[in-house]
Write a protein that holds these residues in place. Structure first.
Motif, mmCIF file in Angstrom:
data_model
loop_
_atom_site.group_PDB
_atom_site.id
_atom_site.type_symbol
_atom_site.label_atom_id
_atom_site.label_comp_id
_atom_site.label_asym_id
_atom_site.label_seq_id
_atom_site.Cartn_x
_atom_site.Cartn_y
_atom_site.Cartn_z
ATOM 1 N N PRO A 146 0.844 -1.200 0.000
ATOM 2 C CA PRO A 146 0.000 0.000 0.000
ATOM 3 C C PRO A 146 0.877 1.247 0.000
ATOM 4 O O PRO A 146 1.982 1.227 0.568
ATOM 5 C CB PRO A 146 -0.785 -0.104 1.318
ATOM 6 N N PRO A 147 0.437 2.324 -0.620
ATOM 7 C CA PRO A 147 1.225 3.557 -0.549
ATOM 8 C C PRO A 147 1.260 4.080 0.886
ATOM 9 O O PRO A 147 0.291 3.928 1.639
ATOM 10 C CB PRO A 147 0.456 4.514 -1.466
ATOM 11 N N VAL A 148 2.364 4.683 1.259
ATOM 12 C CA VAL A 148 2.460 5.322 2.572
ATOM 13 C C VAL A 148 1.989 6.761 2.394
ATOM 14 O O VAL A 148 2.659 7.552 1.740
ATOM 15 C CB VAL A 148 3.893 5.280 3.122
ATOM 16 N N VAL A 149 0.850 7.081 2.957
ATOM 17 C CA VAL A 149 0.233 8.380 2.735
ATOM 18 C C VAL A 149 0.435 9.288 3.950
ATOM 19 O O VAL A 149 0.982 8.883 4.974
ATOM 20 C CB VAL A 149 -1.267 8.213 2.421
ATOM 21 N N ARG A 150 -0.041 10.523 3.837
ATOM 22 C CA ARG A 150 0.133 11.496 4.917
ATOM 23 C C ARG A 150 -0.885 11.330 6.037
ATOM 24 O O ARG A 150 -0.690 11.884 7.122
ATOM 25 C CB ARG A 150 0.027 12.919 4.357
ATOM 26 N N SER A 151 -1.924 10.595 5.784
ATOM 27 C CA SER A 151 -3.054 10.575 6.718
ATOM 28 C C SER A 151 -3.042 9.409 7.691
ATOM 29 O O SER A 151 -4.026 9.176 8.384
ATOM 30 C CB SER A 151 -4.364 10.552 5.925
ATOM 31 N N GLY A 152 -1.925 8.665 7.774
ATOM 32 C CA GLY A 152 -1.928 7.455 8.584
ATOM 33 C C GLY A 152 -1.314 7.577 9.965
ATOM 34 O O GLY A 152 -1.311 6.609 10.735
ATOM 35 N N ALA A 153 -0.764 8.742 10.330
ATOM 36 C CA ALA A 153 -0.112 8.883 11.636
ATOM 37 C C ALA A 153 -1.140 8.760 12.758
ATOM 38 O O ALA A 153 -2.277 9.250 12.645
ATOM 39 C CB ALA A 153 0.606 10.229 11.732
ATOM 40 N N ARG A 154 -0.730 8.123 13.869
ATOM 41 C CA ARG A 154 -1.631 7.908 15.002
ATOM 42 C C ARG A 154 -0.942 8.296 16.303
ATOM 43 O O ARG A 154 0.280 8.157 16.434
ATOM 44 C CB ARG A 154 -2.058 6.429 15.073
ATOM 45 N N PRO A 155 -1.699 8.783 17.292
ATOM 46 C CA PRO A 155 -1.099 9.090 18.598
ATOM 47 C C PRO A 155 -0.339 7.876 19.130
ATOM 48 O O PRO A 155 -0.803 6.740 19.031
ATOM 49 C CB PRO A 155 -2.310 9.428 19.468
ATOM 50 N N GLY A 156 0.832 8.137 19.656
ATOM 51 C CA GLY A 156 1.704 7.066 20.129
ATOM 52 C C GLY A 156 2.807 6.712 19.157
ATOM 53 O O GLY A 156 3.801 6.081 19.543
ATOM 54 N N ASP A 157 2.658 7.097 17.889
ATOM 55 C CA ASP A 157 3.727 6.870 16.913
ATOM 56 C C ASP A 157 4.941 7.739 17.241
ATOM 57 O O ASP A 157 4.817 8.794 17.881
ATOM 58 C CB ASP A 157 3.264 7.234 15.498
ATOM 59 N N VAL A 158 6.105 7.307 16.773
ATOM 60 C CA VAL A 158 7.285 8.160 16.834
ATOM 61 C C VAL A 158 7.474 8.819 15.472
ATOM 62 O O VAL A 158 7.007 8.316 14.446
ATOM 63 C CB VAL A 158 8.550 7.366 17.223
ATOM 64 N N VAL A 159 8.150 9.962 15.468
ATOM 65 C CA VAL A 159 8.483 10.674 14.242
ATOM 66 C C VAL A 159 9.981 10.510 14.003
ATOM 67 O O VAL A 159 10.787 10.731 14.916
ATOM 68 C CB VAL A 159 8.133 12.167 14.352
ATOM 69 N N ALA A 160 10.340 10.118 12.782
ATOM 70 C CA ALA A 160 11.755 9.902 12.468
ATOM 71 C C ALA A 160 12.072 10.527 11.118
ATOM 72 O O ALA A 160 11.186 10.752 10.286
ATOM 73 C CB ALA A 160 12.078 8.407 12.457
ATOM 74 N N VAL A 161 13.337 10.798 10.914
ATOM 75 C CA VAL A 161 13.785 11.408 9.659
ATOM 76 C C VAL A 161 15.003 10.655 9.149
ATOM 77 O O VAL A 161 15.809 10.141 9.926
ATOM 78 C CB VAL A 161 14.090 12.908 9.856
ATOM 79 N N ASN A 162 15.112 10.591 7.820
ATOM 80 C CA ASN A 162 16.266 9.971 7.163
ATOM 81 C C ASN A 162 16.761 10.950 6.106
ATOM 82 O O ASN A 162 16.007 11.331 5.209
ATOM 83 C CB ASN A 162 15.883 8.636 6.529
#
Length: 312
Positions: A146-162
């Motif tokens: 499935p495509p990774v879209v912008r609308s899937g973030a949920r409370p409890g997730d971590v935010v990471a950058v590469n």
């Protein structure tokens, strides 16, 4: 020689002679349309445009540099969906007095950046225009995921950058002040180093949302926060200030975090992941997703530059 001397089809012949095709290209330039393999039966697609005087200057960047930047901006969008780029379509609108060699070198830069991910330039268009403009459309393969879209973030997730943050913005500021060094920062603006493989990697790891950082980390994470209906809080201490960025910021009287948090054009990938996912090397956790709205830094709105807006 000017492009007016070669004519449209002469210029097309010169440009396409410099192109090589990857495996996904079944039929390249020369017909009314190209044919690109789509083994997934879906195609990820994105378009971006570069306008001289707005996105690039010929006294700042070579034609090859502009080609690399134009391709990278689009290829990064495919990676941000979790896809692998397969093809580029390029439209060039140029003044009739443009040097033919500039157009040829532009195509070489485009092809070289596309080759980094095995993609091909499969077609496009050309037109006369008083303003030099390059429009690129990228196509990509999702590999059955499935495509990774912008609308899937949920409370409890971590935010990471590469990827790198702040380098291209620092390079832009250096150039705009009339300097050509530090070379590392100037080259970062001219040719971004995009972590293309991190996009499909994030999809395989179960990323819940992802975006290409093109307009600034705060602005782009704001798109995820809005689309997902969540709040995102970043930790300032998670962002180390590289030495050359620190030194340039001091010399130019700039807050380096304005470049790191508000600067774009590095095309790093920012994603949210479930907290229990073990992130591999290259990914750095920079914050968390919670209930609410908007993006904050250490729990408060950031008061510096927040990102790029073409119409503001």
């Amino acid at each position: 020689m000017r492009v007016a001397d070669t004519g449209e089809f002469g210029l097309i012949a010169r440009v396409t002679a410099r192109l090589r095709h990857g495996q996904a290209c079944l039929l390249g330039p020369g017909d009314d349309a190209a044919v690109v393999a789509a083994p997934d039966a879906r195609v990820a697609a994105s378009t971006d445009v570069l306008v001289e005087g707005r996105h690039f200057r010929r006294d700042w960047s070579s034609a090859r540099d502009v080609g690399h930047r134009a391709a990278a901006a689009n290829l990064a969008d495919i990676a941000a969906m979790g896809g692998v780029p397969t093809a580029l379509l390029v439209a060039l609108c140029a003044p009739p007095n443009l040097d033919v060699r500039w157009a040829e070198e532009l195509s070489e830069g485009l092809a070289a950046e596309a080759a980094r991910v095995g993609a091909s330039i499969v077609g496009g268009d050309m037109s006369a225009s008083p303003t030099l403009t390059i429009a690129v459309t990228a196509l990509g393969d999702l590999g059955g995921r499935p495509p990774v879209v912008r609308s899937g973030a949920r409370p409890g997730d971590v935010v990471a950058v590469n990827g790198r943050l702040g380098y291209a913005a620092a390079g832009y500021t250096v150039l705009s002040r009339g300097f050509r060094t530090p070379k590392l920062l100037v080259e970062a603006f001219r040719r971004p180093e995009v972590p293309y493989a991190a996009g499909p990697e994030a999809a395989r790891l179960g990323a819940t949302a992802m975006i290409d950082v093109s307009d600034g980390l705060l602005a782009d994470l704001g798109h995820i926060a809005t689309a997902s209906g969540v709040a995102i809080d970043l930790k300032r201490e998670a962002f180390a200030v590289p030495g050359q960025i620190r030194d340039a910021a001091l010399a130019l009287s700039v807050d380096p975090y304005d470049w790191i948090l508000g600067g774009g054009d590095d095309h790093a990938l920012a994603a949210t992941f479930p907290a229990d996912v073990a992130l591999p090397a290259g990914w750095a956790v920079i914050g968390a997703v919670g209930d609410g709205a908007g993006v904050t830094v250490d729990g408060a709105p950031y008061r510096g530059a927040a990102g790029w807006d073409h119409f503001r």
